[in-house]
Design an enzyme around this catalytic site. Structure first.
Site, short mmCIF file in Angstrom:
data_model
loop_
_atom_site.label_atom_id
_atom_site.label_comp_id
_atom_site.label_asym_id
_atom_site.label_seq_id
_atom_site.Cartn_x
_atom_site.Cartn_y
_atom_site.Cartn_z
N GLU A 1 0.86 -1.30 -0.01
CA GLU A 1 0.07 0.00 -0.05
C GLU A 1 0.71 1.26 0.02
O GLU A 1 1.92 1.31 0.77
CB GLU A 1 -0.86 -0.18 1.22
N ARG B 1 -15.75 3.45 3.91
CA ARG B 1 -16.77 4.71 4.34
C ARG B 1 -15.77 5.82 4.53
O ARG B 1 -16.04 6.73 3.93
CB ARG B 1 -17.38 3.99 5.42
N GLY B 2 -14.74 5.68 5.05
CA GLY B 2 -14.03 6.73 5.41
C GLY B 2 -14.13 7.08 6.70
O GLY B 2 -15.18 6.77 7.27
N ASP B 3 -13.03 7.69 7.33
CA ASP B 3 -13.42 8.32 8.81
C ASP B 3 -14.37 9.46 8.72
O ASP B 3 -14.01 10.29 7.88
CB ASP B 3 -11.95 8.52 9.52
N LYS C 1 -21.30 -6.30 4.74
CA LYS C 1 -20.58 -5.70 3.48
C LYS C 1 -20.14 -6.87 2.38
O LYS C 1 -20.18 -6.61 1.32
CB LYS C 1 -19.28 -5.37 4.38
P1 FAD Z 1 -17.78 0.60 7.20
O1 FAD Z 1 -17.58 -0.71 6.87
O2 FAD Z 1 -18.98 1.31 6.95
O3 FAD Z 1 -17.37 0.54 8.80
C1 FAD Z 1 -17.57 1.62 9.80
C2 FAD Z 1 -18.51 1.19 10.92
O4 FAD Z 1 -19.75 0.96 10.76
C3 FAD Z 1 -18.14 0.02 11.80
O5 FAD Z 1 -18.21 0.17 13.10
C4 FAD Z 1 -19.21 -1.05 11.22
O6 FAD Z 1 -19.18 -2.06 12.11
C5 FAD Z 1 -20.35 -0.27 11.05
N1 FAD Z 1 -21.11 -0.52 9.96
C6 FAD Z 1 -20.76 -1.05 8.80
N2 FAD Z 1 -21.90 -1.39 7.92
C7 FAD Z 1 -23.03 -1.13 8.60
C8 FAD Z 1 -24.19 -1.14 8.36
N3 FAD Z 1 -24.65 -1.47 7.13
N4 FAD Z 1 -25.23 -0.79 9.39
C9 FAD Z 1 -24.73 -0.51 10.69
N5 FAD Z 1 -23.43 -0.30 10.76
C10 FAD Z 1 -22.51 -0.52 10.07
N6 FAD Z 1 -9.53 5.80 4.99
C11 FAD Z 1 -9.62 6.68 4.18
O7 FAD Z 1 -9.95 7.91 4.26
N7 FAD Z 1 -8.75 6.55 2.87
C12 FAD Z 1 -7.89 5.23 2.73
O8 FAD Z 1 -7.71 5.29 1.58
C13 FAD Z 1 -8.27 4.19 3.61
N8 FAD Z 1 -7.81 3.00 3.16
C14 FAD Z 1 -7.80 2.10 4.19
C15 FAD Z 1 -7.47 0.88 4.01
C16 FAD Z 1 -7.64 -0.28 4.70
C17 FAD Z 1 -7.17 -1.62 4.49
C18 FAD Z 1 -8.30 0.02 6.23
C19 FAD Z 1 -8.48 -1.28 7.16
C20 FAD Z 1 -9.02 1.40 6.38
C21 FAD Z 1 -8.66 2.31 5.64
N9 FAD Z 1 -9.12 3.43 5.66
C22 FAD Z 1 -9.21 4.78 4.76
C23 FAD Z 1 -9.96 4.05 7.01
C24 FAD Z 1 -11.33 3.61 7.03
O9 FAD Z 1 -11.93 4.46 5.83
C25 FAD Z 1 -11.90 3.78 8.46
O10 FAD Z 1 -11.66 2.85 9.15
C26 FAD Z 1 -13.22 4.11 8.55
O11 FAD Z 1 -13.79 4.48 9.60
C27 FAD Z 1 -14.37 2.90 8.19
O12 FAD Z 1 -14.42 2.49 6.96
P2 FAD Z 1 -15.07 1.13 6.54
O13 FAD Z 1 -14.90 1.10 5.03
O14 FAD Z 1 -14.35 0.08 7.19
O15 FAD Z 1 -16.57 1.31 7.17
#
Ligand code: FAD
Length: 286
Positions: free
Chosen positions: A16, A106-108, A162
């Site tokens: 990465e 999703r993003g933070d 997901k």
């Molecule tokens: P989600 O899958 O949406 O999860 C977020 C939270 O919501 C979790 O607590 C989950 O349990 C809950 N949730 C999920 N789906 C649902 C649903 N349907 N109903 C209710 N609750 C739900 N961030 C960036 O900005 N740019 C990047 O390039 C980036 N790269 C990353 C690469 C990796 C390998 C990882 C692990 C993280 C990366 N991140 C990046 C950080 C990531 O965006 C954050 O951790 C963010 O807070 C969560 O993203 P997610 O896609 O896991 O979210």
């Protein structure tokens, strides 16, 4: 090439990288990519800003450069601060640059940027990508649970949504204690999640990284890791060697336990990636 096909053949080994903040560093990241390319990873993923800061067009340029090097690029795509129109525009640009693999995120949530809410979770974006077709889709997962979830089990319930939405494979958040990964893997299999899971490994090789780990990463820091960091934090050369050795140890143990893949958070450091690739090349086909 679509990443899912690689998992069918071998243990995946990937890197990465992130776009540097200053555009003056473009030459540096392109040189780093050339060095990483020499290590023949199965793919290189490129992080993408969730909105606000960050250079998104540079992320696309980096992914295009990776593709031109003959290596499969994966574009990260966080959705929380983007409209459907903006997502469509990025996807069209990605397709035009030959990118067919997306890490849907999703993003933070940034307290200063109100979420757009068109895509509230990564699963919403994954569903959308699946409908559009044409992309292999990865998702993120969290061996110790995501910070927004109350428990690991709750997070895994959401991970199932997901994967059911269409994630072809998963990449984990970094962790320093492999036992969390094994526990997580057992739990997701019990939940019926059967897609390949790559273990995200972050070599911690400088003091700035240690400080960031302690404050923000949320990963448990095992005693042996803390002892190493405390012992060498003021000795940059020793810390570099110790951080690389720790990551290699983690990877060897994961490979011995039949991990589907290793995703190395390179922090744009080709030297570290090379040392680790060389150390494991006899046990993982790169
Ligand atoms: P989600 O899958 O949406 O999860 C977020 C939270 O919501 C979790 O607590 C989950 O349990 C809950 N949730 C999920 N789906 C649902 C649903 N349907 N109903 C209710 N609750 C739900 N961030 C960036 O900005 N740019 C990047 O390039 C980036 N790269 C990353 C690469 C990796 C390998 C990882 C692990 C993280 C990366 N991140 C990046 C950080 C990531 O965006 C954050 O951790 C963010 O807070 C969560 O993203 P997610 O896609 O896991 O979210």
């Amino acid at each position: 090439m679509k990443i899912r096909e690689i998992f069918d053949k071998k243990t995946v080994f990937s890197f990465e990288v992130f776009p540097p903040k200053s555009t003056s560093s473009v030459d540096v990241i392109f040189r780093t990519l050339d060095e990483l390319g020499d290590l023949h990873p199965d793919f290189i993923s490129v992080t993408f800003s969730a909105g606000g800061s960050g250079n998104s067009s540079l992320a696309l340029d980096i992914a295009e450069k990776i593709s031109r090097m003959g290596i499969t690029p994966v574009l990260h795509l966080p959705c929380i601060n983007y409209t459907r129109e903006q997502i469509d525009k990025t996807l069209a640009e990605a397709s035009a640059k030959g990118i067919e693999n997306i890490l849907a995120l999703r993003g933070d949530i940034n307290p200063d940027i109100p979420p757009v809410e068109e895509f509230r979770h990564a699963s919403d974006l994954i569903k959308y990508l699946k409908q559009k077709g044409g992309f292999d889709i990865a998702g993120a997962c969290y061996p110790e649970g995501h910070a927004d979830s109350n428990t690991l089990d709750e997070d895994i319930e959401n991970l199932k949504i997901k994967v059911d939405a269409g994630a072809d494979h998963l990449i984990t958040q970094l962790f320093f204690d492999n036992e969390y990964f094994y526990n997580f893997r057992n739990k997701i299999v019990q939940k019926g999640i059967n897609v390949p899971v790559e273990a995200g490994i972050m070599p911690v090789v400088n003091k700035k990284q240690i400080e960031r780990m302690v404050v923000t990463c949320g990963a448990s820091l095992p005693r042996k890791f803390v002892r190493i960091m405390q012992k060498y934090e003021h000795n940059p050369e020793a810390l570099l060697d110790a951080g690389i050795a720790y990551a290699i140890n983690q990877i060897v143990d994961l490979l011995a336990n039949d991990v589907d893949g290793i995703h190395l958070y390179t922090m744009n450091n080709a030297y570290v990636a090379r040392k680790i690739s060389e150390a494991v090349s006899g046990i993982i086909e790169v």
